[in-house]
Design an enzyme around this catalytic site. Structure first.
Site, mmCIF file in Angstrom:
data_model
loop_
_atom_site.group_PDB
_atom_site.id
_atom_site.type_symbol
_atom_site.label_atom_id
_atom_site.label_comp_id
_atom_site.label_asym_id
_atom_site.label_seq_id
_atom_site.Cartn_x
_atom_site.Cartn_y
_atom_site.Cartn_z
ATOM 1 N N ALA A 262 -1.657 3.512 5.673
ATOM 2 C CA ALA A 262 -2.735 2.774 5.305
ATOM 3 C C ALA A 262 -3.145 1.654 6.298
ATOM 4 O O ALA A 262 -4.224 1.098 6.419
ATOM 5 C CB ALA A 262 -2.636 2.175 4.272
ATOM 6 N N GLY A 263 -2.164 1.670 7.429
ATOM 7 C CA GLY A 263 -2.244 0.662 8.620
ATOM 8 C C GLY A 263 -1.911 -0.921 8.365
ATOM 9 O O GLY A 263 -2.471 -1.646 8.661
ATOM 10 N N SER B 21 1.057 -1.123 0.056
ATOM 11 C CA SER B 21 -0.018 0.123 0.009
ATOM 12 C C SER B 21 0.797 1.408 0.159
ATOM 13 O O SER B 21 2.178 1.156 0.033
ATOM 14 C CB SER B 21 -0.778 -0.053 1.092
ATOM 15 O OG SER B 21 -0.096 0.407 2.353
ATOM 16 N N ALA B 22 0.086 2.477 0.179
ATOM 17 C CA ALA B 22 0.838 3.674 0.393
ATOM 18 C C ALA B 22 1.006 3.846 1.709
ATOM 19 O O ALA B 22 0.634 3.053 2.699
ATOM 20 C CB ALA B 22 0.044 4.826 -0.295
ATOM 21 N N MET B 23 1.667 4.869 2.177
ATOM 22 C CA MET B 23 2.021 5.032 3.626
ATOM 23 C C MET B 23 0.532 5.424 4.491
ATOM 24 O O MET B 23 -0.197 5.571 3.969
ATOM 25 C CB MET B 23 2.872 6.296 3.801
ATOM 26 C CG MET B 23 4.392 5.984 3.327
ATOM 27 S SD MET B 23 5.384 7.226 3.709
ATOM 28 C CE MET B 23 5.741 6.744 5.638
ATOM 29 N N GLU C 96 7.831 -3.589 6.982
ATOM 30 C CA GLU C 96 8.808 -2.738 6.131
ATOM 31 C C GLU C 96 9.473 -3.370 5.136
ATOM 32 O O GLU C 96 10.679 -3.440 4.872
ATOM 33 C CB GLU C 96 10.064 -2.070 7.000
ATOM 34 C CG GLU C 96 9.332 -1.284 8.233
ATOM 35 C CD GLU C 96 8.738 0.142 7.890
ATOM 36 O OE1 GLU C 96 8.958 0.472 6.609
ATOM 37 O OE2 GLU C 96 8.318 0.561 8.746
ATOM 38 N N CYS D 282 -8.368 13.812 -1.481
ATOM 39 C CA CYS D 282 -9.632 14.061 -2.676
ATOM 40 C C CYS D 282 -10.470 12.944 -2.569
ATOM 41 O O CYS D 282 -11.670 13.209 -3.148
ATOM 42 C CB CYS D 282 -9.027 14.460 -4.070
ATOM 43 S SG CYS D 282 -8.350 12.742 -4.809
ATOM 44 N N CYS E 193 -6.428 9.483 -0.584
ATOM 45 C CA CYS E 193 -6.024 10.641 -0.919
ATOM 46 C C CYS E 193 -6.885 11.869 -0.249
ATOM 47 O O CYS E 193 -8.174 11.379 0.234
ATOM 48 C CB CYS E 193 -5.704 10.891 -2.237
ATOM 49 S SG CYS E 193 -5.109 12.724 -3.020
ATOM 50 N N CYS F 91 -3.272 10.246 -4.365
ATOM 51 C CA CYS F 91 -3.576 9.519 -5.647
ATOM 52 C C CYS F 91 -2.521 10.000 -6.818
ATOM 53 O O CYS F 91 -1.791 10.743 -6.361
ATOM 54 C CB CYS F 91 -4.999 9.963 -6.041
ATOM 55 S SG CYS F 91 -5.117 11.551 -6.652
HETATM 56 ZN ZN LIG Z 1 -5.906 12.915 -5.047
#
Ligand SMILES: [Zn+2]
Length: 203
Positions: A13-14, A9-11, A99, A158, A156, A193
Site C-alpha cells: 500500500a506504500g 494496511s495490507a501489503m 515493519e 476487483c 484488490c 478484499c
Molecule cells: Zn476483491
C-alpha cells in the site's frame, strides 16, 4: 504533546514510502529523525528502510529482544554528551518504525514510554494481519495503545479496498498454512478484499 501513531494496511500500500516521505519532511525542516526496521527483513540489506520505488534511508534494526526505549535513551545520552542536543532530547524530533507488525507487546509499551516520558512522537507502519487472517502481535497491541490509527488504503484486483494479505505458491494457489513470518514481496503475497481472500481468488 507527542503521540504514538499506527499507520496500518495490507501489503504493497506504500507504507514505507509514506514513512520515508514523512522522515524527509522532518529533515527538510532541519529536524532529526531516528528510523528502525525489523531485523527479519533483509530484502533490501540490513539497516535500510527502502521502498519499492527505489528511495531508502539508513535505519537501526530491532529484534524481539531489543529494548527500543533503552536504545533511544542510549542514543540521546550519547548525543547529549557530544553536545548535539538542542530543544529536543538528543536532538531527536521523531522516531519511525517500519515493519511494526513484528514488534512484541513489550516493545509497543516501550514506544509508549518514548512518547509519554521523552515526549518524542513515534510513527509506526505495519501490516494489520498475516496471510492466515490472524493479527500480528505488534499490530494487535498498536491497535490498542496508539493514540492515532491511520489506515493506508490499497485495492484488490476487483477495485474494492484490500484489507487482507494472501500468500500464494508457485502454482498461483492460495496458501492457508505455515509460519506467520515468511518475508517476501510481490512474488508470494498479494493484497485482497475480504471476499476474495475468503474465496482464495487471486485475480
Ligand atoms: Zn476483491
Amino acid at each position: 504533546m507527542a503521540k504514538l501513531y499506527f499507520y496500518y494496511s495490507a501489503m504493497n500500500a506504500g507504507k514505507t514510502m509514506k514513512l520515508l516521505q514523512s522522515s524527509f519532511n522532518y529533515r527538510e525542516r532541519g529536524m532529526n529523525t531516528l528510523l528502525y526496521t525489523s531485523a527479519y527483513d533483509t530484502r533490501f540489506g540490513k539497516s535500510l528502510v527502502a521502498s519499492r520505488i527505489g528511495i531508502s534511508e539508513q535505519a537501526n534494526t530491532f529484534e524481539p529482544k531489543t529494548n527500543i526505549y533503552e536504545d533511544v535513551n542510549d542514543i540521546i545520552a550519547e548525543r547529549t554528551n557530544n553536545n548535539i542536543s538542542n530543544c529536543a532530547p538528543g536532538n531527536i524530533h521523531c522516531v519511525f518504525i517500519d515493519e511494526a507488525q513484528f514488534l512484541t507487546k513489550e516493545q509497543v509499551k516501550q514506544l509508549c514510554q518514548i512518547v509519554d516520558e521523552l515526549n518524542i512522537p513515534v510513527l509506526t507502519y505495519g501490516l494489520r494481519s498475516d496471510f492466515l487472517g490472524e493479527p500480528f502481535e505488534g499490530s494487535k497491541y498498536l491497535l490498542i495503545y496508539a493514540d492515532e490509527l491511520i489506515e493506508v488504503k490499497t485495492i484488490c484486483f476487483c477495485g474494492k479496498k484490500a484489507i487482507m494479505n494472501a500468500k500464494f505458491d508457485a502454482n498461483n494457489k492460495i496458501v492457508r498454512t505455515g509460519d506467520q513470518i515468511d518475508i517476501g514481496g510481490n512474488e508470494k503475497y498479494i493484497s485482497l478484499c475480504r471476499k476474495h481472500f475468503n474465496e482464495g481468488r487471486l485475480k
